[in-house]
Design an enzyme around this catalytic site. Structure first.
Site, PDB file in Angstrom:
ATOM      1  N   LYS A 280      -1.938  -6.458  27.941  1.00  0.00           N
ATOM      2  CA  LYS A 280      -1.953  -6.815  26.516  1.00  0.00           C
ATOM      3  C   LYS A 280      -1.124  -8.295  26.715  1.00  0.00           C
ATOM      4  CE  LYS A 280      -0.483  -5.420  22.063  1.00  0.00           C
ATOM      5  NZ  LYS A 280       0.373  -4.370  21.311  1.00  0.00           N
ATOM      6  N   GLU A 364       2.121  11.142  12.757  1.00  0.00           N
ATOM      7  CA  GLU A 364       2.868  11.212  11.555  1.00  0.00           C
ATOM      8  C   GLU A 364       2.968  12.800  10.955  1.00  0.00           C
ATOM      9  OE1 GLU A 364       1.469   7.168  11.583  1.00  0.00           O
ATOM     10  OE2 GLU A 364       0.581   8.999  12.065  1.00  0.00           O
ATOM     11  N   ARG A 392      -1.314  10.110   6.333  1.00  0.00           N
ATOM     12  CA  ARG A 392      -1.921  10.952   7.332  1.00  0.00           C
ATOM     13  C   ARG A 392      -1.426  12.435   7.331  1.00  0.00           C
ATOM     14  NH1 ARG A 392      -3.737   7.087  11.952  1.00  0.00           N
ATOM     15  NH2 ARG A 392      -5.324   8.823  12.458  1.00  0.00           N
TER      16      ARG A 392
END
Length: 620
Positions: A280, A364, A392
């Site tokens: 990254k 979640e 969610r």
């Protein structure tokens, strides 16, 4: 920009030779850095997939072939190569390019994204549709190591392996999601390598190598990852019915192109799981050296990497400071985040109380039920989750928390409009989906001190679930050193006494409400009453009864869709069989796209002038 200037779409890219691909990647990476330095955005993830993006569009016939980018954080190079290069300066701006993939924006975006872990289910849907319709195209999903840890990703993988259709799943493994990946999956490989399987499998590592480029084997052996990858595949992904290949150097563009061509030519068939190792922030030193690898950045100076970030006190920062304070007061306080300790402000609590802070990863649903379980034993869990992400876990909020009336305390960040992230990240619905639930107490502060006191007050709510929702914004009226005050449940606060018109504010629109009051007094000689309701449920019915005596018009103002705070007020008056004039101001029945936050409120007619005009139209 010898190459990039000549590339406007994937067909232009295909005109170049394999030997040119490395130079194209170098220019694409620099172009991406230059662009995001002006617009801000998700830079680190995009830099990590430059070679992957080039190889995909070089080999596959997009848009006929479908490339699905999970979340979309990494899609900027994809946008540049797919007819949007000239608009990249509008990234995340009003009427500009979305920061995520978006079907209405481009035919090269076959599936919209912004929330994680959806790409695999979408992939299977497209491949099944392709086969039913007897069409011929390939489907590729790119999913990160953080996103693949979510339950939905594994539901998709399980079904993909079962149906056994031709598709390509690419794991972009940079060991770096928004926060450090957590949980069993992140330690999975390490544990496997300590098992007997690792020592006994050396003689059987031959699967797939006869069909793969020689560079795959040489890279894998050189990095001592081939054996590890093979074990991973055979103990997990192969058992799910996937053909595992990897780990592969995700920055070797020619190798990637060779692999994709073998898939394209059907030398590799079935559901292929390709494991890429990437970095990254690759190719930009400030990103590589940053703790978050420049995940989400504001505009910045390219030479130094210094970002132009505000240092103002925000609601999120108030949450972080307050949690730290009450954590010292009460040892039963714990904090929970779903892979967003920094974004939700609980990083300081995590540092101070590591044994009482739990980052559950992108999960979640688990976070909510985990909090519910904690609360059954007298622990006081604070679940800090963005409004858009809490959606969610709605079934868990209903079934595991509300029905059992468990005292989980929800800290709902990013409620209301959020600016450049657009409709996918806006917290537009939480008041609607929470106030309809029995047992819930729902609060919304208009300033920093109220937020601080609401968090403190929730410590004493031990028989009901509670939620505090707050915006992505700077705060007013915040004193970190002031003493905590316990707020009576359902009690409003009178800001200004007047007559005839009662302005009922909930949340962060109070400054605009005051401006509305000034306009009414200036233009119509009416001094309105301003009430900061503070609670969306239960609402302060006592103040409403008092106001009915000398007010003919009640105006509700909230940063939420229809059915939230206004519905509670309207229902009260209906049940009371009183019929004052009611003006409800809430978010319109449409998705507001990216822009700056003040402009989004103008588009939603929730700025002071719009609210004033709506009142005048009703009254005069």
């Amino acid at each position: 920009m010898k190459f990039i200037n000549k590339i406007n779409n994937p067909n232009d890219l295909k005109k170049f030779s394999y030997d040119d691909l490395n130079n194209i990647c170098r220019e694409l990476r620099n172009f991406t850095i230059e662009s995001v330095s002006k617009t801000g955005g998700h830079l680190g993830a995009s830099l990590g997939v430059v070679e992957l993006t080039v190889a995909l569009h070089y080999i596959f016939n997009t848009p006929d072939d479908k490339i699905i980018w999970d979340v979309g954080h990494q899609a900027y190079p994809h946008k540049i190569l797919t007819e949007r290069k000239s608009k990249i300066h509008t990234l995340r701006k009003k009427n500009g390019l979305s920061g995520f993939t978006k079907r209405s924006e481009s035919i090269y975006d076959p599936f919209g994204a912004a929330h994680s872990s959806t790409s695999l289910s979408a992939n299977l849907g497209m491949t099944v549709a392709r086969d039913i319709l007897k069409k011929k195209f390939d489907v590729v999903s790119v999913i990160g190591d953080g996103a693949i840890s979510a339950g939905m990703a594994f539901e998709g993988l399980n079904n993909i392996g079962h149906l056994n259709k031709n598709s390509l799943i690419i794991l972009n493994d940079n060991e770096m999601s928004i926060a450090k990946p957590v949980g069993a999956m992140s330690n999975y490989l390490v544990k496997l390598l300590s098992s007997k399987t690792y020592t006994n499998v050396k003689d059987v590592i031959k699967k797939f190598t006869s069909n793969l480029p020689p560079e795959v084997e040489s890279f894998a052996k050189k990095t001592e990852e081939y054996l590890k990858g093979y074990i991973t595949g055979n103990t997990l992904f192969e058992e799910l019915g996937l053909n595992y290949i990897g780990p592969i150097d995700g920055h070797n563009v020619n190798l990637l192109a060779d692999l994709f061509k073998k898939f394209k030519d059907k030398e590799l068939t079935g559901p292929i799981f390709l494991h890429l190792v990437t970095e990254k922030g690759r190719g930009y030193a400030p990103a590589e050296q940053s703790s978050d690898k420049f995940h989400g950045v504001s505009s910045f100076d390219i030479s130094s990497g210094v970002q132009k970030k505000s240092t103002d006190m925000t609601y999120t920062k108030v949450v972080g400071k307050t949690l730290l304070q009450i954590g010292k007061l009460d040892k039963k306080v714990v904090a929970i985040t779903a892979a967003m300790p920094g974004g939700t402000g609980i990083a300081d609590f995590q540092s101070k109380f590591p044994d009482r802070c739990f980052d559950v990863g992108i999960a979640e649903q688990h976070a909510v039920t985990f909090a519910a379980g904690l609360s059954t034993e007298g622990i006081k869990p604070f679940a800090a989750i963005y409004s858009t992400f809490l959606q969610r876990a709605y079934d868990q909020v209903v079934h595991d928390v509300a029905i059992q009336s468990l005292p989980v305390r929800f800290l709902i960040d990013r409620s209301g409009y959020v600016g450049a992230d657009g409709s996918t990240h806006a917290g537009s619905f939480d008041l609607t989906y929470l106030t309809c639930l029995p047992n819930f107490i729902v609060m919304a502060p208009s300033n920093g001190n109220d937020l601080k006191d609401m968090i403190y007050t929730s410590l004493f709510i031990n028989k009901n679930p509670s939620a505090i929702r707050y915006p992505r914004d700077t705060v007013i009226d915040y004193d970190e050193k002031s003493k905590f005050k316990k707020i009576p449940i359902g009690k409003s606060k009178t800001i200004q006494k007047g007559n005839k018109i009662a302005l009922l504010n909930l949340g962060n629109r109070l400054s605009s409400v005051k401006e509305v009051s000034e306009l009414l007094e200036k233009n119509h000689k009416i001094k309105s009453t301003i009430i900061d309701m503070r609670f969306a449920k239960p609402i302060d019915t006592s103040i409403l009864k008092i106001l009915l005596k000398n007010h003919d018009c009640f105006v509700t103002i909230e940063e939420n869709s229809i059915g939230g705070f206004s519905a509670q007020v309207n229902h009260f008056f209906i049940e009371l069989k009183k019929t004052p004039l009611i003006v409800n101001c809430f978010m319109p029945d449409q998705f507001i796209e990216q822009s700056d936050i003040p402009d989004q409120y103008k588009m939603a007619n929730l700025d002071s002038n719009s609210i004033y005009k709506k009142i005048v139209k009703k009254l005069f």
